[in-house]
Scaffold this motif. Structure first.
Motif, mmCIF file in Angstrom:
data_model
loop_
_atom_site.group_PDB
_atom_site.id
_atom_site.type_symbol
_atom_site.label_atom_id
_atom_site.label_comp_id
_atom_site.label_asym_id
_atom_site.label_seq_id
_atom_site.Cartn_x
_atom_site.Cartn_y
_atom_site.Cartn_z
ATOM 1 N N HIS A 1 0.997 -1.397 -0.023
ATOM 2 C CA HIS A 1 -0.029 -0.041 -0.066
ATOM 3 C C HIS A 1 1.137 1.246 0.105
ATOM 4 O O HIS A 1 1.153 1.232 0.676
ATOM 5 C CB HIS A 1 -1.623 -0.089 1.366
ATOM 6 C CG HIS A 1 -2.414 0.766 1.698
ATOM 7 N ND1 HIS A 1 -1.469 1.981 1.407
ATOM 8 C CD2 HIS A 1 -3.191 1.018 0.313
ATOM 9 C CE1 HIS A 1 -2.539 3.445 1.694
ATOM 10 N NE2 HIS A 1 -3.297 2.535 1.041
ATOM 11 N N PHE A 2 0.542 2.297 -0.941
ATOM 12 C CA PHE A 2 1.417 3.693 -0.928
ATOM 13 C C PHE A 2 0.851 4.480 -0.748
ATOM 14 O O PHE A 2 -1.489 4.708 -1.453
ATOM 15 C CB PHE A 2 1.999 3.491 -2.128
ATOM 16 C CG PHE A 2 2.817 2.297 -2.451
ATOM 17 C CD1 PHE A 2 3.899 2.629 -2.273
ATOM 18 C CD2 PHE A 2 2.735 1.648 -2.789
ATOM 19 C CE1 PHE A 2 5.127 1.983 -2.448
ATOM 20 C CE2 PHE A 2 4.005 0.685 -2.815
ATOM 21 C CZ PHE A 2 4.928 0.487 -3.507
ATOM 22 N N ALA B 1 -3.115 3.555 -3.188
ATOM 23 C CA ALA B 1 -2.834 3.218 -4.045
ATOM 24 C C ALA B 1 -2.011 1.671 -3.859
ATOM 25 O O ALA B 1 -1.053 1.863 -2.506
ATOM 26 C CB ALA B 1 -1.179 3.690 -4.999
ATOM 27 N N LEU B 2 -2.721 0.875 -4.151
ATOM 28 C CA LEU B 2 -2.607 -0.861 -3.965
ATOM 29 C C LEU B 2 -1.660 -0.953 -4.987
ATOM 30 O O LEU B 2 -2.023 -1.557 -6.023
ATOM 31 C CB LEU B 2 -4.213 -0.791 -3.165
ATOM 32 C CG LEU B 2 -3.627 -2.408 -2.620
ATOM 33 C CD1 LEU B 2 -2.996 -3.043 -1.813
ATOM 34 C CD2 LEU B 2 -5.485 -3.845 -2.956
ATOM 35 N N VAL B 3 -0.250 -1.987 -4.749
ATOM 36 C CA VAL B 3 -0.376 -3.181 -5.910
ATOM 37 C C VAL B 3 0.261 -4.279 -4.703
ATOM 38 O O VAL B 3 0.544 -4.744 -4.583
ATOM 39 C CB VAL B 3 1.861 -1.860 -5.604
ATOM 40 C CG1 VAL B 3 2.317 -3.217 -6.499
ATOM 41 C CG2 VAL B 3 1.895 -1.000 -6.238
ATOM 42 N N ASP C 1 -0.230 7.581 -2.266
ATOM 43 C CA ASP C 1 -0.688 7.669 -3.439
ATOM 44 C C ASP C 1 0.218 7.000 -4.694
ATOM 45 O O ASP C 1 1.120 6.882 -4.830
ATOM 46 C CB ASP C 1 -0.687 9.375 -3.796
ATOM 47 C CG ASP C 1 0.907 10.016 -3.598
ATOM 48 O OD1 ASP C 1 1.029 9.261 -4.311
ATOM 49 O OD2 ASP C 1 0.395 10.817 -2.791
ATOM 50 N N VAL C 2 -0.389 7.307 -5.856
ATOM 51 C CA VAL C 2 0.510 6.687 -6.750
ATOM 52 C C VAL C 2 1.747 7.106 -7.322
ATOM 53 O O VAL C 2 2.784 6.289 -8.054
ATOM 54 C CB VAL C 2 -0.808 7.199 -8.599
ATOM 55 C CG1 VAL C 2 -0.326 8.685 -8.964
ATOM 56 C CG2 VAL C 2 -0.086 6.012 -9.561
ATOM 57 N N SER C 3 1.748 8.676 -6.801
ATOM 58 C CA SER C 3 3.486 9.250 -7.280
ATOM 59 C C SER C 3 4.425 8.319 -6.408
ATOM 60 O O SER C 3 5.370 8.609 -6.957
ATOM 61 C CB SER C 3 3.032 11.006 -6.660
ATOM 62 O OG SER C 3 3.328 10.382 -5.159
ATOM 63 N N GLN C 4 4.080 7.408 -5.178
ATOM 64 C CA GLN C 4 4.998 7.209 -5.139
ATOM 65 C C GLN C 4 4.898 5.070 -5.550
ATOM 66 O O GLN C 4 5.720 4.429 -5.559
ATOM 67 C CB GLN C 4 5.075 6.537 -3.209
ATOM 68 C CG GLN C 4 5.366 7.999 -2.686
ATOM 69 C CD GLN C 4 4.230 8.052 -1.203
ATOM 70 O OE1 GLN C 4 5.048 7.304 -0.294
ATOM 71 N NE2 GLN C 4 4.837 9.045 -0.654
ATOM 72 N N ALA C 5 3.761 4.634 -5.041
ATOM 73 C CA ALA C 5 3.639 2.954 -6.675
ATOM 74 C C ALA C 5 4.040 3.038 -7.455
ATOM 75 O O ALA C 5 5.127 1.790 -7.876
ATOM 76 C CB ALA C 5 2.310 3.296 -6.614
ATOM 77 N N VAL C 6 4.684 3.859 -8.191
ATOM 78 C CA VAL C 6 5.132 4.047 -10.079
ATOM 79 C C VAL C 6 6.514 3.664 -10.064
ATOM 80 O O VAL C 6 7.353 2.522 -10.490
ATOM 81 C CB VAL C 6 4.307 5.143 -10.926
ATOM 82 C CG1 VAL C 6 5.715 5.369 -11.950
ATOM 83 C CG2 VAL C 6 2.575 4.953 -10.921
ATOM 84 N N PRO C 7 6.924 4.707 -8.933
ATOM 85 C CA PRO C 7 8.475 4.862 -9.005
ATOM 86 C C PRO C 7 8.840 3.176 -7.919
ATOM 87 O O PRO C 7 9.779 2.847 -8.782
ATOM 88 C CB PRO C 7 9.119 5.749 -7.655
ATOM 89 C CG PRO C 7 7.482 6.369 -8.085
ATOM 90 C CD PRO C 7 6.529 5.803 -8.313
#
Length: 58
Positions: free
Chosen positions: A7-8, A52-54, A10-16
């Motif tokens: 879990h992040f 954001a969930l990966v 937001d997406v700005s931390q998940a994509v990197p």
């Protein structure tokens, strides 16, 4: 098959995270993949109101 979730905020931390981990965008909404040790590992990126969930499986 192994499954891992992350879990992040937001997406700005998940994509990197995905790119640093060697995943490539699969041209489908929220789907990423990478080859490792002769197998394909998939990651799905879900973006919601709470971050954001990966989900990584392979």
């Amino acid at each position: 098959m192994d499954v891992e979730t992350r879990h992040f905020p937001d997406v700005s931390q998940a994509v990197p995270f995905l790119t640093r981990s060697g995943f490539r965008f699969l041209e489908a909404p929220g789907r990423w993949w990478k080859g490792e040790d002769g197998r394909i590992i998939r990651a799905e990126l879900h973006i919601g109101a709470h971050g954001a969930l990966v989900i990584i499986s392979g």
